[in-house]
Design a protein around this motif. Structure first.
Motif, PDB file in Angstrom:
ATOM      1  N   ASP A  44       0.746  -1.460   0.202  1.00 44.77           N
ATOM      2  CA  ASP A  44      -0.121  -0.051   0.014  1.00 44.77           C
ATOM      3  C   ASP A  44       0.797   1.473   0.117  1.00 44.77           C
ATOM      4  O   ASP A  44       0.475   2.135  -0.598  1.00 44.77           O
ATOM      5  CB  ASP A  44      -0.881   0.141   1.218  1.00 44.77           C
ATOM      6  CG  ASP A  44      -1.959  -1.120   1.142  1.00 44.77           C
ATOM      7  OD1 ASP A  44      -2.173  -1.389   0.025  1.00 44.77           O
ATOM      8  OD2 ASP A  44      -2.475  -1.312   1.986  1.00 44.77           O
ATOM      9  N   GLU A  45       2.176   1.069   0.709  1.00 41.89           N
ATOM     10  CA  GLU A  45       2.775   2.327   0.669  1.00 41.89           C
ATOM     11  C   GLU A  45       3.641   2.653  -0.470  1.00 41.89           C
ATOM     12  O   GLU A  45       3.749   3.896  -1.044  1.00 41.89           O
ATOM     13  CB  GLU A  45       3.856   1.971   1.940  1.00 41.89           C
ATOM     14  CG  GLU A  45       5.186   3.167   1.880  1.00 41.89           C
ATOM     15  CD  GLU A  45       6.041   2.849   3.112  1.00 41.89           C
ATOM     16  OE1 GLU A  45       6.973   3.704   2.793  1.00 41.89           O
ATOM     17  OE2 GLU A  45       5.952   2.009   3.663  1.00 41.89           O
ATOM     18  N   ALA A  46       3.779   1.654  -1.206  1.00 40.77           N
ATOM     19  CA  ALA A  46       4.607   1.590  -2.491  1.00 40.77           C
ATOM     20  C   ALA A  46       3.425   2.054  -3.602  1.00 40.77           C
ATOM     21  O   ALA A  46       3.687   3.143  -4.348  1.00 40.77           O
ATOM     22  CB  ALA A  46       5.025   0.218  -3.121  1.00 40.77           C
ATOM     23  N   PHE A 242       7.128  -1.783 -11.204  1.00 45.03           N
ATOM     24  CA  PHE A 242       6.338  -2.347  -9.968  1.00 45.03           C
ATOM     25  C   PHE A 242       5.538  -3.544 -10.146  1.00 45.03           C
ATOM     26  O   PHE A 242       5.844  -4.614  -9.571  1.00 45.03           O
ATOM     27  CB  PHE A 242       5.664  -1.210  -9.281  1.00 45.03           C
ATOM     28  CG  PHE A 242       5.048  -1.706  -7.905  1.00 45.03           C
ATOM     29  CD1 PHE A 242       5.855  -1.764  -6.729  1.00 45.03           C
ATOM     30  CD2 PHE A 242       3.653  -2.181  -7.970  1.00 45.03           C
ATOM     31  CE1 PHE A 242       5.128  -2.050  -5.411  1.00 45.03           C
ATOM     32  CE2 PHE A 242       2.957  -2.636  -6.817  1.00 45.03           C
ATOM     33  CZ  PHE A 242       3.842  -2.627  -5.688  1.00 45.03           C
ATOM     34  N   ASP A 243       4.753  -3.508 -11.387  1.00 50.67           N
ATOM     35  CA  ASP A 243       3.930  -4.641 -11.553  1.00 50.67           C
ATOM     36  C   ASP A 243       4.583  -5.689 -12.197  1.00 50.67           C
ATOM     37  O   ASP A 243       4.524  -6.746 -11.842  1.00 50.67           O
ATOM     38  CB  ASP A 243       2.995  -4.026 -12.680  1.00 50.67           C
ATOM     39  CG  ASP A 243       1.772  -3.413 -12.080  1.00 50.67           C
ATOM     40  OD1 ASP A 243       1.673  -3.208 -10.945  1.00 50.67           O
ATOM     41  OD2 ASP A 243       0.929  -2.575 -12.919  1.00 50.67           O
ATOM     42  N   ALA A 244       5.655  -5.348 -12.853  1.00 51.88           N
ATOM     43  CA  ALA A 244       6.710  -6.398 -13.662  1.00 51.88           C
ATOM     44  C   ALA A 244       7.328  -7.247 -12.351  1.00 51.88           C
ATOM     45  O   ALA A 244       7.346  -8.413 -12.383  1.00 51.88           O
ATOM     46  CB  ALA A 244       7.719  -5.895 -14.340  1.00 51.88           C
ATOM     47  N   LEU A 245       7.681  -6.515 -11.350  1.00 49.54           N
ATOM     48  CA  LEU A 245       8.515  -7.213 -10.247  1.00 49.54           C
ATOM     49  C   LEU A 245       7.448  -8.174  -9.639  1.00 49.54           C
ATOM     50  O   LEU A 245       7.676  -9.259  -9.338  1.00 49.54           O
ATOM     51  CB  LEU A 245       8.800  -6.179  -9.405  1.00 49.54           C
ATOM     52  CG  LEU A 245       9.823  -7.049  -8.213  1.00 49.54           C
ATOM     53  CD1 LEU A 245      10.874  -8.113  -8.632  1.00 49.54           C
ATOM     54  CD2 LEU A 245      10.433  -5.891  -7.358  1.00 49.54           C
ATOM     55  N   LYS A 283      10.334  -1.372  -1.758  1.00 48.14           N
ATOM     56  CA  LYS A 283       9.174  -1.594  -1.219  1.00 48.14           C
ATOM     57  C   LYS A 283       8.830  -3.223  -1.035  1.00 48.14           C
ATOM     58  O   LYS A 283       8.452  -3.775  -0.436  1.00 48.14           O
ATOM     59  CB  LYS A 283       8.048  -0.944  -1.679  1.00 48.14           C
ATOM     60  CG  LYS A 283       8.096   0.753  -1.706  1.00 48.14           C
ATOM     61  CD  LYS A 283       8.274   1.273  -0.502  1.00 48.14           C
ATOM     62  CE  LYS A 283       8.528   2.919  -0.460  1.00 48.14           C
ATOM     63  NZ  LYS A 283       8.546   3.495   0.947  1.00 48.14           N
ATOM     64  N   LEU A 284       9.101  -3.606  -2.288  1.00 51.36           N
ATOM     65  CA  LEU A 284       8.974  -5.128  -2.537  1.00 51.36           C
ATOM     66  C   LEU A 284      10.094  -5.946  -2.123  1.00 51.36           C
ATOM     67  O   LEU A 284      10.024  -6.905  -1.745  1.00 51.36           O
ATOM     68  CB  LEU A 284       8.646  -5.432  -3.798  1.00 51.36           C
ATOM     69  CG  LEU A 284       7.244  -5.131  -4.431  1.00 51.36           C
ATOM     70  CD1 LEU A 284       7.077  -5.283  -5.882  1.00 51.36           C
ATOM     71  CD2 LEU A 284       6.183  -5.482  -3.571  1.00 51.36           C
ATOM     72  N   ASP A 285      11.390  -5.289  -2.637  1.00 47.54           N
ATOM     73  CA  ASP A 285      12.556  -6.214  -2.066  1.00 47.54           C
ATOM     74  C   ASP A 285      13.610  -5.171  -1.919  1.00 47.54           C
ATOM     75  O   ASP A 285      14.092  -4.480  -2.645  1.00 47.54           O
ATOM     76  CB  ASP A 285      13.139  -6.981  -3.509  1.00 47.54           C
ATOM     77  CG  ASP A 285      14.222  -7.809  -3.037  1.00 47.54           C
ATOM     78  OD1 ASP A 285      15.002  -7.654  -2.119  1.00 47.54           O
ATOM     79  OD2 ASP A 285      14.697  -8.714  -4.269  1.00 47.54           O
TER      80      ASP A 285
END
Length: 377
Positions: A44-46, A242-245, A283-285
């Motif tokens: 959500d933060e990302a 972001f979506d690709a990750l 944010k994801l990694d």
């Protein structure tokens, strides 16, 4: 009669929820969407930092053609580099000055500087040879040529560091560079290389400023049998990547290679976007991107120094690809980059085919620029 002419049942719309834990057959992108829907405070933060984006389009290429592509002839480093200004100048220099004297070394220093090796590096290199010559360490010009070769190799060996993509999954490679350096083509060649190694590769079309760039990346994806995550032109690049990750994680892909818009190092707004992309990926990694690969045109000479300096400050470059070394490139910029930054040179572009993107080899590179003896010049 004609009972088989029955109306097909209405297809299930995308709004009808699938059973929990199941993915509709043949719809790989549904898993990616499901992963995005499982929100967490970190995600959500990302998302709060990302601009509203169009739904990501996953360009699923057909399976690789049954007929294999003919393997292009792999030409040697010498054949690829012989036409460079550096190679021609050094070879002709020793032909014109077969005797050892200060005139030879003075002209050598001038040649190195004009070949973009850099003033400081050229002066240091030549003065070292001059001291050895005055001590009579060289019996003839061949001996001096050998010493020059070894000195050039010694400058490049520390940056001869292949890119290791194991240990993290997906391994995220963010490619950066100014316009026209061959960034998208390099991504296509890397995808081919890693696919041939048996790795599952995913590409992200983060150059959303040019529709042609997205189309070009999709073409490479189709050619190599590699999926491409893309959105429309002018979409938020950080959102696309972001979506690709997310997609790469849900598919358990080995490598994600993200393209970015070509930009001049003087364009502050676009450079800030690069910083945003890196920030959102973390944010994801927290360790992503695992490699920030800057593509540099070997024909740009000393301008490459200022370009790299700016990109290094903004996004933290961790590796280099130097392209177009088989054309009009003087070649000396490799030594200037090695001395100024000491960053690993991962790959060099020695031609147009996929096999011409090669892991950097310091000795093979110098062998391509200089003959082993004057008799072979």
């Amino acid at each position: 009669m004609l009972k088989f002419w029955k109306k097909k049942p209405a297809e299930t719309t995308s709004e009808q929820p699938a059973e929990q834990g199941q993915t509709p057959p043949g719809d790989e992108h549904a898993a990616d969407v499901a992963a995005l829907d499982n929100a967490s405070p970190v995600l959500d933060e990302a998302r709060a930092e990302l601009a509203p984006a169009e739904p990501a389009v996953v360009d699923e290429p057909p399976p690789p053609a049954a007929v294999p592509e003919p393997a292009p002839t792999r030409r040697s480093w010498r054949e690829r580099l012989a036409g460079s200004g550096f190679a021609k100048g050094l070879s002709s220099l020793f032909v014109r000055h077969p005797k050892l004297d200060d005139d030879l070394l003075d002209e050598l220093e001038t040649l190195l500087i004009t070949a973009d090796v850099g003033v400081e590096a050229s002066t240091t290199l030549v003065e070292g040879l001059r001291k050895r010559m005055h001590k009579r360490e060289f019996a003839d010009a061949d001996a001096l040529l050998g010493a020059l070769r070894e000195a050039l190799v010694a400058m490049l060996v520390p940056v001869q560091q292949p890119l290791e993509i194991g240990g993290r999954k997906p391994f995220v490679v963010l490619t950066v560079g100014i316009n026209g350096v061959g960034k998208t083509t390099t991504i296509g060649k890397l995808a081919r290389r890693w696919r041939d190694e048996g790795r599952q590769v995913l590409l992200a079309a983060g150059d959303t400023f040019r529709a042609a760039a997205v189309a070009q990346l999709k073409t490479w994806g189709e050619r190599n049998g590699v999926p491409v995550i893309a959105q429309g032109q002018d979409a938020d690049a950080a959102s696309v990547i972001f979506d690709a990750l997310q997609a790469a994680r849900s598919r358990n892909a080995d490598v994600l290679v993200a393209d970015t818009a070509g930009r001049l190092h003087t364009q502050g707004g676009l450079m800030d976007e690069l910083s945003k992309i890196a920030r959102v990926l973390k944010k994801l990694d927290p360790e992503a991107p695992h490699e920030v690969l800057m593509v540099i045109d070997g024909t740009t000479g000393q301008n490459a120094i200022s370009q790299l300096r700016q990109f290094q400050q903004i996004v933290g470059v961790t590796g280099l690809v130097v392209t177009k070394l088989d054309g009009t490139a003087k070649g000396g910029v490799m030594f200037a980059l090695a001395r100024e930054f000491g960053l690993p040179i991962r790959f060099v572009g020695l031609g147009e085919s996929a096999t011409d993107l090669r892991e950097f080899d310091a000795r093979a590179f110098v062998d391509g620029l200089l003959p082993a003896t004057l008799a072979r010049a």
